[in-house]
Design an enzyme around this catalytic site. Structure first.
Site, mmCIF file in Angstrom:
data_model
loop_
_atom_site.group_PDB
_atom_site.id
_atom_site.type_symbol
_atom_site.label_atom_id
_atom_site.label_comp_id
_atom_site.label_asym_id
_atom_site.label_seq_id
_atom_site.Cartn_x
_atom_site.Cartn_y
_atom_site.Cartn_z
ATOM 1 N N ASP A 162 0.810 -1.228 0.000
ATOM 2 C CA ASP A 162 0.000 0.000 0.000
ATOM 3 C C ASP A 162 0.837 1.269 0.000
ATOM 4 O O ASP A 162 0.428 2.299 0.531
ATOM 5 C CB ASP A 162 -0.970 0.030 1.207
ATOM 6 C CG ASP A 162 -1.783 -1.228 1.310
ATOM 7 O OD1 ASP A 162 -2.240 -1.690 0.255
ATOM 8 O OD2 ASP A 162 -1.958 -1.749 2.424
ATOM 9 N N HIS A 164 -4.285 -2.444 -6.143
ATOM 10 C CA HIS A 164 -3.748 -1.126 -6.428
ATOM 11 C C HIS A 164 -4.923 -0.202 -6.663
ATOM 12 O O HIS A 164 -5.872 -0.589 -7.326
ATOM 13 C CB HIS A 164 -2.985 -1.134 -7.739
ATOM 14 C CG HIS A 164 -1.677 -1.821 -7.666
ATOM 15 N ND1 HIS A 164 -0.784 -1.624 -6.649
ATOM 16 C CD2 HIS A 164 -1.093 -2.685 -8.519
ATOM 17 C CE1 HIS A 164 0.293 -2.351 -6.893
ATOM 18 N NE2 HIS A 164 0.124 -3.009 -8.009
#
Ligand code: GDP
Length: 430
Positions: A12, A40
């Protein structure tokens, strides 16, 4: 030449945005590991997308998006993703799926759930996408490669054998409904129809492209600290998250990887269990979580609130070293603009001693953060294009972090969009 975009930490970090940005000048974008267990988030002219399996390059017409042999391929998820981006008006992407990629089977997902249930409180915080059972089977040599879908007699035989062993566990360990070989065969035939148009020899395709001077972008999932060898074992993922594994997971020569862009977020976040030394709690964490990323720090796949913390120089220095970093992309710096002062973790205190090299898990669990506080810049830095135009305290924050980790920060990201990026020169560049 080959470039890799990988994460320095727990994932992340904003790899999706950086890949999407670099994809503009690439010909082929490859996913080389992991499965649909992470995601994503990409913002572009078509809207906001959470991709779990498709490489971030699917938004360009000049690129081919490749699923390498190292990926845990969940075929229905992939197809829903293709459908969903086409529905939002993105032109049909060119996609190639390795004939050697292995398939996430419906029972992998079930086993993941059953095992988490069985472990109850002692679970690994799995996203229950079947990734650990998938890779276990791959290395136990009872996995199914995509090419096996095309030899039906052999496939039927193999399914029979696998179902037999799986059913022993289902009956005696988990006390759950048994698998049916015919049913499974039928499902796999549906999968075959879904992948058929895309299957190919990815390694050959990439190697030929490299001979023609094409640019290949490897897109990593998660980050160094989730690597099964170098991460916070056992709270790790089941495939290597390192740029070096890109050579294996895509089938290309390791010496072709010339640039490793390691993405580091300006503060820390993590999902799942495991040591997280610079973690913060309460209101302080809530505020950072709420302001973080683009619309808050919540899992792209699971929606789970992420654990939050200050930037961790110890973990990031290690994370960059294991990736073989040539460039650091320092992301989400704009989010910190609300803070009067910004704590940074510069060392770990373990049994009364301060260390700056990332330790093994049993020592990591005892580590307490050594914090240094830097002054904030108290303004919005979005829209700034030149490094020199950033407020002085903001530049000082970047340069302090760079000195601590010892790898060149050549890109600073100050917003979620492709063009929210500031390039800078670094004294650490080779
Ligand atoms: P990835 O898995 O490494 O790609 O990371 P995620 O997509 O899960 O998380 C990154 C989040 O931060 C996404 O929501 C991005 O849109 C967002 N993001 C990326 N770079 C920046 C940035 O520089 N500033 C802000 N505010 N958000 C960013």
């Amino acid at each position: 030449m080959v470039k890799a975009v990988v994460g320095a930490n727990w994932g992340d970090e904003g790899k999706g945005k950086i890949t999407d940005m670099l994809a503009e000048k690439a010909d082929i974008i490859v996913r080389f590991q992991g499965g649909a267990n992470a995601g994503h988030t990409i913002v572009n002219k078509y809207g906001k997308f959470a991709l779990h399996t498709l490489p971030s390059g699917v938004f360009y017409q000049h690129t081919t998006s490749v699923i390498g042999n190292g990926v845990a391929l969940n075929i229905p998820i992939l197809f829903n993703e293709i459908k969903s981006i086409e529905e939002k008006g993105v032109p049909a992407p060119k996609i190639m799926i390795s004939d050697r990629a292995q398939i996430v089977m419906p029972y992998h997902i079930l086993f993941d759930q059953y095992e988490e249930e069985r472990l109850a409180g002692k679970s690994f915080g799995s996203t229950k996408s079947g990734i650990a059972p998938f890779y276990s089977d791959k290395y136990a040599k009872i996995g199914f490669q995509v090419n096996e879908l095309f030899d039906e007699d052999r496939l039927k035989e193999k399914i029979k054998g696998v179902v037999e062993t799986k059913n022993v566990l289902l009956e005696h360990l988990y006390h759950k409904p048994l698998l049916d070989a015919d049913e499974l065969f039928k499902t796999l035939m549906e999968y075959k129809e879904m992948v058929k148009p895309y299957v190919g020899d990815v390694s050959l395709f990439i190697n030929d492209a490299l001979k023609e001077g094409k640019t290949v972008l490897l897109e990593g999932q998660l980050g160094t600290l989730k690597d099964p060898d170098h991460g916070i074992y056992p709270m790790v993922t089941s495939s290597s998250t390192l740029a070096g594994y890109g050579a294996v997971g895509a089938g290309l020569p390791p010496y072709e990887i010339k640039q490793v862009v390691t993405v580091c977020k300006a503060y820390s976040s993590a999902v799942g269990a495991g040591a997280f030394v610079s973690e913060i709690f309460g209101d302080e964490a809530d505020e950072l979580r709420r302001r973080g990323g683009d619309g808050g720090e919540y899992g792209a796949t699971t929606g789970r609130p992420r654990r939050m913390g200050w930037f961790d120089c110890v973990a990031s220095k290690y994370g960059c070293r294991l990736q073989g970093t040539t460039d650091v992309a320092f992301t989400v710096l704009d989010v910190l603009g609300y803070l009067d002062e910004i704590p940074v973790c510069v060392g770990y205190e373990i049994d009364g001693e301060v260390v700056t090299d990332f330790p093994v898990t049993h020592l990591l669990e005892k580590a307490k953060p050594v914090l240094k506080t830097l002054p904030g810049w108290k303004c919005d830095i979005r829209g700034i294009k030149n490094y020199d135009e950033l407020p002085e305290n903001c530049r000082k924050y970047v340069e302090f972090v760079e000195d601590q980790i010892g790898f060149p920060i050549t890109m600073v990201s100050n917003g979620p969009s492709r063009d929210d990026i500031i390039y800078r020169k670094s004294k650490y560049s080779k």
